[in-house]
Write a protein that holds these residues in place. Structure first.
Motif, mmCIF file in Angstrom:
data_model
loop_
_atom_site.group_PDB
_atom_site.id
_atom_site.type_symbol
_atom_site.label_atom_id
_atom_site.label_comp_id
_atom_site.label_asym_id
_atom_site.label_seq_id
_atom_site.Cartn_x
_atom_site.Cartn_y
_atom_site.Cartn_z
ATOM 1 N N LEU A 63 0.824 -1.212 0.000
ATOM 2 C CA LEU A 63 0.000 0.000 0.000
ATOM 3 C C LEU A 63 0.859 1.263 0.000
ATOM 4 N N ALA A 64 1.729 1.327 -0.983
ATOM 5 C CA ALA A 64 2.545 2.514 -1.242
ATOM 6 C C ALA A 64 2.864 2.509 -2.733
ATOM 7 N N PRO A 65 2.895 3.670 -3.384
ATOM 8 C CA PRO A 65 3.098 3.688 -4.844
ATOM 9 C C PRO A 65 4.367 2.974 -5.280
ATOM 10 N N GLU A 66 5.477 3.211 -4.576
ATOM 11 C CA GLU A 66 6.740 2.602 -4.991
ATOM 12 C C GLU A 66 6.703 1.083 -4.827
ATOM 13 N N ALA A 67 6.075 0.596 -3.755
ATOM 14 C CA ALA A 67 5.979 -0.845 -3.547
ATOM 15 C C ALA A 67 5.101 -1.481 -4.616
ATOM 16 N N MET A 68 4.011 -0.832 -4.951
ATOM 17 C CA MET A 68 3.103 -1.376 -5.950
ATOM 18 C C MET A 68 3.776 -1.408 -7.326
ATOM 19 N N LEU A 69 4.544 -0.374 -7.640
ATOM 20 C CA LEU A 69 5.228 -0.329 -8.934
ATOM 21 C C LEU A 69 6.322 -1.378 -9.033
ATOM 22 N N ASP A 70 6.898 -1.761 -7.905
ATOM 23 C CA ASP A 70 7.932 -2.799 -7.899
ATOM 24 C C ASP A 70 7.342 -4.202 -8.008
ATOM 25 N N CYS A 71 6.028 -4.309 -7.875
ATOM 26 C CA CYS A 71 5.362 -5.606 -7.920
ATOM 27 C C CYS A 71 4.957 -5.915 -9.363
ATOM 28 N N GLN A 73 2.867 -6.930 -12.517
ATOM 29 C CA GLN A 73 1.434 -6.717 -12.697
ATOM 30 C C GLN A 73 0.634 -7.988 -12.426
ATOM 31 N N GLU A 74 1.156 -9.130 -12.872
ATOM 32 C CA GLU A 74 0.425 -10.384 -12.661
ATOM 33 C C GLU A 74 0.310 -10.709 -11.176
ATOM 34 N N ALA A 75 1.374 -10.427 -10.426
ATOM 35 C CA ALA A 75 1.353 -10.698 -8.989
ATOM 36 C C ALA A 75 0.396 -9.742 -8.275
ATOM 37 N N LEU A 76 0.405 -8.477 -8.702
ATOM 38 C CA LEU A 76 -0.517 -7.506 -8.112
ATOM 39 C C LEU A 76 -1.960 -7.906 -8.386
ATOM 40 N N ALA A 77 -2.228 -8.358 -9.593
ATOM 41 C CA ALA A 77 -3.586 -8.787 -9.944
ATOM 42 C C ALA A 77 -4.045 -9.924 -9.040
ATOM 43 N N GLU A 78 -3.151 -10.841 -8.738
ATOM 44 C CA GLU A 78 -3.519 -11.965 -7.879
ATOM 45 C C GLU A 78 -3.825 -11.496 -6.456
ATOM 46 N N VAL A 79 -3.080 -10.519 -5.982
ATOM 47 C CA VAL A 79 -3.309 -9.997 -4.629
ATOM 48 C C VAL A 79 -4.699 -9.360 -4.527
ATOM 49 N N ILE A 80 -5.102 -8.625 -5.563
ATOM 50 C CA ILE A 80 -6.382 -7.899 -5.509
ATOM 51 C C ILE A 80 -7.531 -8.711 -6.112
ATOM 52 N N ARG A 81 -7.328 -9.991 -6.312
ATOM 53 C CA ARG A 81 -8.340 -10.866 -6.917
ATOM 54 C C ARG A 81 -9.717 -10.715 -6.269
ATOM 55 N N PRO A 82 -9.834 -10.582 -4.912
ATOM 56 C CA PRO A 82 -11.175 -10.490 -4.323
ATOM 57 C C PRO A 82 -12.010 -9.315 -4.825
ATOM 58 N N SER A 83 -11.367 -8.277 -5.386
ATOM 59 C CA SER A 83 -12.110 -7.094 -5.833
ATOM 60 C C SER A 83 -12.790 -7.293 -7.188
ATOM 61 N N GLY A 84 -12.477 -8.419 -7.871
ATOM 62 C CA GLY A 84 -13.061 -8.647 -9.188
ATOM 63 C C GLY A 84 -12.373 -7.816 -10.265
ATOM 64 N N TYR A 85 -12.487 -8.258 -11.521
ATOM 65 C CA TYR A 85 -11.845 -7.559 -12.653
ATOM 66 C C TYR A 85 -10.390 -7.233 -12.304
ATOM 67 N N PHE A 86 -9.721 -8.186 -11.666
ATOM 68 C CA PHE A 86 -8.431 -7.915 -11.033
ATOM 69 C C PHE A 86 -7.322 -7.595 -12.029
ATOM 70 N N ASN A 87 -7.360 -8.168 -13.232
ATOM 71 C CA ASN A 87 -6.336 -7.827 -14.222
ATOM 72 C C ASN A 87 -6.483 -6.379 -14.688
ATOM 73 N N ARG A 91 -3.837 -2.999 -13.774
ATOM 74 C CA ARG A 91 -3.315 -2.010 -14.734
ATOM 75 C C ARG A 91 -3.669 -0.594 -14.297
ATOM 76 N N ARG A 92 -4.904 -0.426 -13.828
ATOM 77 C CA ARG A 92 -5.338 0.912 -13.408
ATOM 78 C C ARG A 92 -4.582 1.377 -12.169
ATOM 79 N N LEU A 93 -4.339 0.484 -11.234
ATOM 80 C CA LEU A 93 -3.587 0.866 -10.033
ATOM 81 C C LEU A 93 -2.155 1.263 -10.383
ATOM 82 N N LEU A 94 -1.540 0.535 -11.284
ATOM 83 C CA LEU A 94 -0.171 0.876 -11.673
ATOM 84 C C LEU A 94 -0.133 2.223 -12.405
#
Length: 221
Positions: A63-71, A73-87, A91-94
């Motif tokens: 939950l910080a811009p730099e940490a999210m950018l270092d993750c 995209q596929e791994a980030l999508a898996e983390v936010i899977r519960p929110s739906g439309y995770f892929n 992309r939008r979060l990045l």
């Protein structure tokens, strides 16, 4: 048409809603960036799903811009899977993170006037007007009234919105009638969401609605 959205009418509706629900502590989130992330994740899903995704982001220290950018995209999508439309949301979060950093972070964005900040947010991939206004009001505490589907449904049933006015005219009508008031906008939008989710549904529960005595739709039902 939005001429019926007058200050006295809107304030009376707000008082009735607040008397019914009490003050609602909204938007949930720890800090400006987390609120902005929540605004993206809540697109096309229930808040309960967003909470699960944010908990997973917090557990993985993302939950910080730099940490999210270092993750990746596929791994980030898996983390936010519960929110739906995770892929899509990954992309939008990045994109939001890149814009956040390019603007100089929270301090750089907060230094912008409201109109400029709104345009910056709207330029981010996947951030539409409702999402941008959620971020403006709840993260940056700017006097911008959020228009969502609940707002249109409730105020159309109340006979105060006629036809299908565009987002900007409807937002401007609320802001003109209520005056610039961040605290009022904050709780008013929360009251509208609470009513729309629990009572003024597509099939309305008029018998338990705090606005039934002033609603033409309730009378006809």
């Amino acid at each position: 048409m939005t001429d019926a959205l007058t200050g006295p009418r809107l304030h009376a509706i707000y008082r009735a809603l607040r008397d019914h629900h009490g003050h609602l502590d909204w938007w949930p989130g720890n800090g400006c960036f987390e609120i902005a992330v929540g605004a993206v994740l809540t697109q096309n899903t229930a808040w309960s799903n967003v909470e699960k995704a944010i908990t997973r982001l917090r557990e993985r220290r993302l939950l910080a811009p730099e940490a999210m950018l270092d993750c990746p995209q596929e791994a980030l999508a898996e983390v936010i899977r519960p929110s739906g439309y995770f892929n899509v949301k990954a992309r939008r979060l990045l994109a939001l993170c890149r814009a956040w950093q390019d603007a100089g972070g929270e301090a750089g964005l907060a230094a912008l006037d409201t109109a400029t900040l709104r345009q910056r947010l709207l330029a981010v991939h996947g951030v539409g007007r409702e999402t941008a206004d959620d971020i403006l009001l709840y993260a940056f505490e700017r006097p911008v009234f959020v228009i969502d589907a609940y707002t249109r449904r409730i105020f159309s049933r109340l006979g105060l919105v006629d036809g299908d006015p565009g987002y900007e005219p409807l937002r401007a009508a609320f802001e003109r009638a209520l005056g610039p008031d961040v605290a009022l906008y904050n709780d008013y939008h929360a009251q509208i969401v609470a009513l729309g989710k629990a009572t003024c549904r597509p099939r309305p529960r008029c018998g338990v609605c705090p606005l039934a005595d002033r609603c033409p739709s309730a009378e006809s039902a």
